[in-house]
Design a protein around this motif. Structure first.
Motif, PDB file in Angstrom:
ATOM      1  N   VAL A   1       2.693  -3.762   4.961  1.00 15.91           N
ATOM      2  CA  VAL A   1       2.467  -4.792   3.954  1.00 15.91           C
ATOM      3  C   VAL A   1       1.014  -5.250   4.033  1.00 15.91           C
ATOM      4  O   VAL A   1       0.484  -5.461   5.115  1.00 15.91           O
ATOM      5  CB  VAL A   1       3.414  -6.001   4.190  1.00 15.91           C
ATOM      6  CG1 VAL A   1       3.093  -7.139   3.251  1.00 15.91           C
ATOM      7  CG2 VAL A   1       4.858  -5.574   4.037  1.00 15.91           C
ATOM      8  N   LEU A   2       0.382  -5.366   2.882  1.00 20.07           N
ATOM      9  CA  LEU A   2      -0.985  -5.883   2.783  1.00 20.07           C
ATOM     10  C   LEU A   2      -0.941  -7.211   2.042  1.00 20.07           C
ATOM     11  O   LEU A   2      -0.472  -7.275   0.908  1.00 20.07           O
ATOM     12  CB  LEU A   2      -1.890  -4.905   2.029  1.00 20.07           C
ATOM     13  CG  LEU A   2      -3.319  -5.381   1.716  1.00 20.07           C
ATOM     14  CD1 LEU A   2      -4.125  -5.556   3.004  1.00 20.07           C
ATOM     15  CD2 LEU A   2      -4.022  -4.416   0.773  1.00 20.07           C
ATOM     16  N   ALA A   3      -1.401  -8.274   2.702  1.00 16.72           N
ATOM     17  CA  ALA A   3      -1.577  -9.569   2.048  1.00 16.72           C
ATOM     18  C   ALA A   3      -3.059  -9.690   1.734  1.00 16.72           C
ATOM     19  O   ALA A   3      -3.906  -9.566   2.623  1.00 16.72           O
ATOM     20  CB  ALA A   3      -1.114 -10.698   2.960  1.00 16.72           C
ATOM     21  N   ILE A   4      -3.384  -9.896   0.478  1.00 16.82           N
ATOM     22  CA  ILE A   4      -4.786  -9.881   0.044  1.00 16.82           C
ATOM     23  C   ILE A   4      -5.024 -11.001  -0.967  1.00 16.82           C
ATOM     24  O   ILE A   4      -4.155 -11.320  -1.772  1.00 16.82           O
ATOM     25  CB  ILE A   4      -5.147  -8.497  -0.548  1.00 16.82           C
ATOM     26  CG1 ILE A   4      -6.622  -8.380  -0.852  1.00 16.82           C
ATOM     27  CG2 ILE A   4      -4.295  -8.176  -1.761  1.00 16.82           C
ATOM     28  CD1 ILE A   4      -7.071  -6.961  -1.154  1.00 16.82           C
ATOM     29  N   ALA A   5      -6.199 -11.591  -0.888  1.00 15.93           N
ATOM     30  CA  ALA A   5      -6.593 -12.628  -1.838  1.00 15.93           C
ATOM     31  C   ALA A   5      -8.049 -12.406  -2.194  1.00 15.93           C
ATOM     32  O   ALA A   5      -8.833 -11.887  -1.393  1.00 15.93           O
ATOM     33  CB  ALA A   5      -6.406 -14.021  -1.229  1.00 15.93           C
ATOM     34  N   GLY A   6      -8.421 -12.794  -3.401  1.00 16.31           N
ATOM     35  CA  GLY A   6      -9.802 -12.606  -3.802  1.00 16.31           C
ATOM     36  C   GLY A   6     -10.088 -13.130  -5.192  1.00 16.31           C
ATOM     37  O   GLY A   6      -9.288 -13.849  -5.794  1.00 16.31           O
TER      38      GLY A   6
ATOM     39  N   PHE B   1      -6.965 -14.312  -7.312  1.00 14.72           N
ATOM     40  CA  PHE B   1      -5.650 -13.712  -7.122  1.00 14.72           C
ATOM     41  C   PHE B   1      -5.222 -13.734  -5.662  1.00 14.72           C
ATOM     42  O   PHE B   1      -6.044 -13.811  -4.757  1.00 14.72           O
ATOM     43  CB  PHE B   1      -5.638 -12.265  -7.640  1.00 14.72           C
ATOM     44  CG  PHE B   1      -6.540 -11.332  -6.879  1.00 14.72           C
ATOM     45  CD1 PHE B   1      -6.069 -10.626  -5.781  1.00 14.72           C
ATOM     46  CD2 PHE B   1      -7.857 -11.158  -7.265  1.00 14.72           C
ATOM     47  CE1 PHE B   1      -6.910  -9.769  -5.085  1.00 14.72           C
ATOM     48  CE2 PHE B   1      -8.697 -10.310  -6.580  1.00 14.72           C
ATOM     49  CZ  PHE B   1      -8.220  -9.606  -5.482  1.00 14.72           C
ATOM     50  N   GLU B   2      -3.907 -13.682  -5.478  1.00 15.97           N
ATOM     51  CA  GLU B   2      -3.257 -13.512  -4.186  1.00 15.97           C
ATOM     52  C   GLU B   2      -2.128 -12.529  -4.407  1.00 15.97           C
ATOM     53  O   GLU B   2      -1.372 -12.669  -5.369  1.00 15.97           O
ATOM     54  CB  GLU B   2      -2.696 -14.826  -3.658  1.00 15.97           C
ATOM     55  CG  GLU B   2      -3.738 -15.837  -3.296  1.00 15.97           C
ATOM     56  CD  GLU B   2      -3.122 -17.128  -2.739  1.00 15.97           C
ATOM     57  OE1 GLU B   2      -1.882 -17.279  -2.797  1.00 15.97           O
ATOM     58  OE2 GLU B   2      -3.891 -17.962  -2.257  1.00 15.97           O
ATOM     59  N   ALA B   3      -2.014 -11.548  -3.512  1.00 12.32           N
ATOM     60  CA  ALA B   3      -0.957 -10.552  -3.673  1.00 12.32           C
ATOM     61  C   ALA B   3      -0.474 -10.090  -2.309  1.00 12.32           C
ATOM     62  O   ALA B   3      -1.240 -10.041  -1.348  1.00 12.32           O
ATOM     63  CB  ALA B   3      -1.470  -9.369  -4.482  1.00 12.32           C
TER      64      ALA B   3
END
Length: 178
Positions: A136-141, A170-172
């Protein structure tokens, strides 16, 4: 022993404290589970506020790329399809991308047209946080740029003045590509 005698003896309090302590120690031993796939984006498209959600069935990542699809009824109301954001990098995911692009299909067009921008078009993509654990990749930008309308096939651009300003945060949480 009646309940009142049991309560007065302190046994109930001691048992309750023991149970709370055991639960506390157990919770420290269990690894924190990542949130399930999903996420959102908010900001402006063509100067209008918009809220988007991550289309989890289409979004994913590998060790050197991610692809996030966002959708919202507000896009369809504007005659647009799902917004896609993708990037590739070498090494660590730290905003040093060798490619990144964003596109939004323009519905009901022939030939099929999209609004598109990439790093060569001064697209700005900044990752504010990223963590990878257990597939799982938690990413925000943040992403911003001026997207230009063009033919999807061969990326020809007969009308360079047909543009769309995009500025999104965004956050995903993404599942690994299988």
């Amino acid at each position: 022993m009646t309940y009142d005698n049991f309560k007065e003896s302190g046994v109930l309090t001691t048992m309750l404290r023991s149970a709370i302590a055991a639960f506390g120690f157990l919770s420290l031993a269990v690894p924190v589970m990542a949130a399930g796939p999903g996420g959102a984006a908010s900001g402006t498209i063509a100067g209008e506020e918009i809220e988007l959600s991550v289309w989890t069935e289409q979004s994913d990542f590998t060790s050197s790329s991610f692809s996030i699809y966002f959708r919202a009824p507000a896009l369809r109301e504007r005659g647009l399809g799902n917004l896609s954001l993708g990037a590739e990098w070498i090494g660590d995911l730290d905003s040093d991308f060798f490619s990144a692009e964003i596109d939004i299909p323009i519905l009901d067009t022939d030939p099929y047209r999209i609004y598109r921008a990439d790093l060569d078009d001064e697209l700005s993509l900044t990752i504010t946080s990223a963590s990878h654990q257990g597939g799982v990749l938690a990413i925000a930008g943040q992403v911003q740029g001026v997207l230009t309308s063009m033919d999807r096939i061969a990326l020809r651009n007969p009308d360079p003045d047909d543009t769309l300003n995009v500025s999104l945060t965004f956050e995903a949480v993404l599942s690994e590509l299988q």
